[in-house]
Scaffold this motif. Structure first.
Motif, mmCIF file in Angstrom:
data_model
loop_
_atom_site.group_PDB
_atom_site.id
_atom_site.type_symbol
_atom_site.label_atom_id
_atom_site.label_comp_id
_atom_site.label_asym_id
_atom_site.label_seq_id
_atom_site.Cartn_x
_atom_site.Cartn_y
_atom_site.Cartn_z
ATOM 1 N N PRO A 1 -3.230 -3.146 29.262
ATOM 2 C CA PRO A 1 -3.126 -4.266 28.321
ATOM 3 C C PRO A 1 -3.534 -3.895 26.897
ATOM 4 O O PRO A 1 -2.893 -4.312 25.938
ATOM 5 C CB PRO A 1 -4.074 -5.322 28.909
ATOM 6 N N ALA A 2 -4.581 -3.083 26.759
ATOM 7 C CA ALA A 2 -5.028 -2.684 25.416
ATOM 8 C C ALA A 2 -4.001 -1.766 24.751
ATOM 9 O O ALA A 2 -3.708 -1.928 23.562
ATOM 10 C CB ALA A 2 -6.380 -1.986 25.503
ATOM 11 N N LEU A 3 -3.431 -0.835 25.495
ATOM 12 C CA LEU A 3 -2.424 0.058 24.921
ATOM 13 C C LEU A 3 -1.163 -0.698 24.523
ATOM 14 O O LEU A 3 -0.633 -0.488 23.422
ATOM 15 C CB LEU A 3 -2.067 1.171 25.905
ATOM 16 N N PHE A 4 -0.692 -1.575 25.396
ATOM 17 C CA PHE A 4 0.507 -2.341 25.074
ATOM 18 C C PHE A 4 0.262 -3.264 23.884
ATOM 19 O O PHE A 4 1.137 -3.433 23.036
ATOM 20 C CB PHE A 4 0.977 -3.151 26.289
ATOM 21 N N THR A 5 -0.922 -3.854 23.798
ATOM 22 C CA THR A 5 -1.229 -4.728 22.666
ATOM 23 C C THR A 5 -1.286 -3.930 21.375
ATOM 24 O O THR A 5 -0.774 -4.367 20.342
ATOM 25 C CB THR A 5 -2.558 -5.471 22.914
ATOM 26 N N PHE A 6 -1.885 -2.752 21.418
ATOM 27 C CA PHE A 6 -1.950 -1.903 20.221
ATOM 28 C C PHE A 6 -0.551 -1.466 19.783
ATOM 29 O O PHE A 6 -0.207 -1.531 18.595
ATOM 30 C CB PHE A 6 -2.830 -0.680 20.488
ATOM 31 N N ILE A 7 0.261 -1.022 20.730
ATOM 32 C CA ILE A 7 1.616 -0.560 20.393
ATOM 33 C C ILE A 7 2.465 -1.721 19.869
ATOM 34 O O ILE A 7 3.198 -1.573 18.889
ATOM 35 C CB ILE A 7 2.272 0.116 21.613
ATOM 36 N N ALA A 8 2.362 -2.885 20.504
ATOM 37 C CA ALA A 8 3.113 -4.048 20.026
ATOM 38 C C ALA A 8 2.634 -4.468 18.638
ATOM 39 O O ALA A 8 3.436 -4.846 17.783
ATOM 40 C CB ALA A 8 2.971 -5.204 21.012
ATOM 41 N N ILE B 1 8.561 -3.117 25.459
ATOM 42 C CA ILE B 1 7.167 -3.189 25.021
ATOM 43 C C ILE B 1 6.717 -4.645 24.913
ATOM 44 O O ILE B 1 5.626 -5.008 25.369
ATOM 45 C CB ILE B 1 6.977 -2.441 23.687
ATOM 46 N N GLY B 2 7.554 -5.495 24.340
ATOM 47 C CA GLY B 2 7.193 -6.901 24.201
ATOM 48 C C GLY B 2 7.042 -7.616 25.534
ATOM 49 O O GLY B 2 6.056 -8.326 25.766
ATOM 50 N N LEU B 3 8.001 -7.421 26.424
ATOM 51 C CA LEU B 3 7.914 -8.071 27.738
ATOM 52 C C LEU B 3 6.786 -7.483 28.578
ATOM 53 O O LEU B 3 6.099 -8.213 29.303
ATOM 54 C CB LEU B 3 9.254 -7.961 28.461
ATOM 55 N N GLY B 4 6.578 -6.180 28.482
ATOM 56 C CA GLY B 4 5.460 -5.552 29.192
ATOM 57 C C GLY B 4 4.124 -6.050 28.679
ATOM 58 O O GLY B 4 3.195 -6.289 29.453
ATOM 59 N N CYS B 5 4.033 -6.217 27.381
ATOM 60 C CA CYS B 5 2.802 -6.739 26.777
ATOM 61 C C CYS B 5 2.523 -8.153 27.284
ATOM 62 O O CYS B 5 1.383 -8.486 27.623
ATOM 63 C CB CYS B 5 2.948 -6.709 25.259
ATOM 64 N N MET B 6 3.562 -8.972 27.352
ATOM 65 C CA MET B 6 3.384 -10.330 27.868
ATOM 66 C C MET B 6 2.993 -10.325 29.345
ATOM 67 O O MET B 6 2.124 -11.087 29.762
ATOM 68 C CB MET B 6 4.661 -11.135 27.666
ATOM 69 N N ALA B 7 3.613 -9.448 30.125
ATOM 70 C CA ALA B 7 3.311 -9.381 31.560
ATOM 71 C C ALA B 7 1.866 -8.932 31.788
ATOM 72 O O ALA B 7 1.132 -9.541 32.578
ATOM 73 C CB ALA B 7 4.284 -8.432 32.255
ATOM 74 N N PHE B 8 1.445 -7.866 31.090
ATOM 75 C CA PHE B 8 0.065 -7.407 31.255
ATOM 76 C C PHE B 8 -0.929 -8.427 30.714
ATOM 77 O O PHE B 8 -2.032 -8.571 31.247
ATOM 78 C CB PHE B 8 -0.143 -6.050 30.581
ATOM 79 N N GLY B 9 -0.558 -9.143 29.666
ATOM 80 C CA GLY B 9 -1.423 -10.201 29.154
ATOM 81 C C GLY B 9 -1.602 -11.323 30.157
ATOM 82 O O GLY B 9 -2.705 -11.830 30.345
ATOM 83 N N LEU B 10 -0.509 -11.731 30.816
ATOM 84 C CA LEU B 10 -0.606 -12.772 31.839
ATOM 85 C C LEU B 10 -1.446 -12.317 33.022
ATOM 86 O O LEU B 10 -2.286 -13.072 33.525
ATOM 87 C CB LEU B 10 0.787 -13.179 32.315
ATOM 88 N N ILE B 11 -1.228 -11.089 33.475
ATOM 89 C CA ILE B 11 -2.031 -10.556 34.584
ATOM 90 C C ILE B 11 -3.498 -10.506 34.189
ATOM 91 O O ILE B 11 -4.379 -10.906 34.952
ATOM 92 C CB ILE B 11 -1.519 -9.168 35.010
ATOM 93 N N HIS B 12 -3.759 -10.012 32.995
ATOM 94 C CA HIS B 12 -5.135 -9.877 32.532
ATOM 95 C C HIS B 12 -5.802 -11.238 32.333
ATOM 96 O O HIS B 12 -6.999 -11.393 32.571
ATOM 97 C CB HIS B 12 -5.152 -9.085 31.222
ATOM 98 N N LEU B 13 -5.024 -12.232 31.930
ATOM 99 C CA LEU B 13 -5.576 -13.556 31.672
ATOM 100 C C LEU B 13 -5.828 -14.338 32.959
ATOM 101 O O LEU B 13 -6.867 -14.968 33.104
ATOM 102 C CB LEU B 13 -4.618 -14.334 30.771
ATOM 103 N N PHE B 14 -4.884 -14.290 33.887
ATOM 104 C CA PHE B 14 -4.992 -15.132 35.075
ATOM 105 C C PHE B 14 -5.649 -14.463 36.277
ATOM 106 O O PHE B 14 -6.030 -15.143 37.215
ATOM 107 C CB PHE B 14 -3.602 -15.648 35.477
#
Length: 143
Positions: free
Chosen positions: A83-90, A123-136
């Motif tokens: 999640p941190a890598l995808f957020t940084f890259i996005a 990258i955008g969809l992966g970032c959203m997916a990892f964000g949802l997993i990390h959040l919920f």
């Protein structure tokens, strides 16, 4: 929680063109996306770096309360890795001016930028997916 929310928001901003193709009524908010993309990108990069290198405050607090002089468990680094890598890259996709602060040659910077733009939707969809997993599902290890 902040990483999950920022990943979802940043992923939406990065993959906005994909979502407008899917739902054309989203074109109404394009001006907001364009105006605030740079700011969201800078905040996303800061949060991505912070969560990648930053300590887990709860573990530090528990360690001080126990007064053991050390931690029983190693630093929980793996759970925030993707999640941190995808957020940084996005975030760097939304604020590409920040890449000029890195001391690399112009052709290498252009290669990196071209490759990131080629996989922008992923990258955008992966970032959203990892964000949802990390959040919920907090506390899980998302490699």
């Amino acid at each position: 929680m902040i990483l999950g929310l920022m990943a979802i928001i940043t992923g939406f901003f990065v993959s906005f063109d994909f979502f407008t193709g899917w739902e054309p009524r989203l074109e109404k908010v394009r001006s907001y996306i364009v105006n605030y993309a740079k700011y969201v990108g800078i905040v996303a990069m800061i949060i991505g770096v912070w969560k990648f290198f930053g300590p887990d405050v709860a573990k530090i607090h528990d360690g001080y309360q126990q007064a053991t002089g050390g931690f029983e468990e190693p630093q929980p680094f793996i759970g925030d890795l993707l999640p941190a890598l995808f957020t940084f890259i996005a975030g760097s996709l939304l604020a590409p001016q920040i890449l000029h602060a890195i001391n690399i040659s112009d052709e290498t910077r252009d290669k990196i930028s071209d490759n990131m733009n080629k996989y922008k939707i992923v990258i955008g969809l992966g970032c959203m997916a990892f964000g949802l997993i990390h959040l919920f599902i907090p506390g899980t290890s998302v490699f």
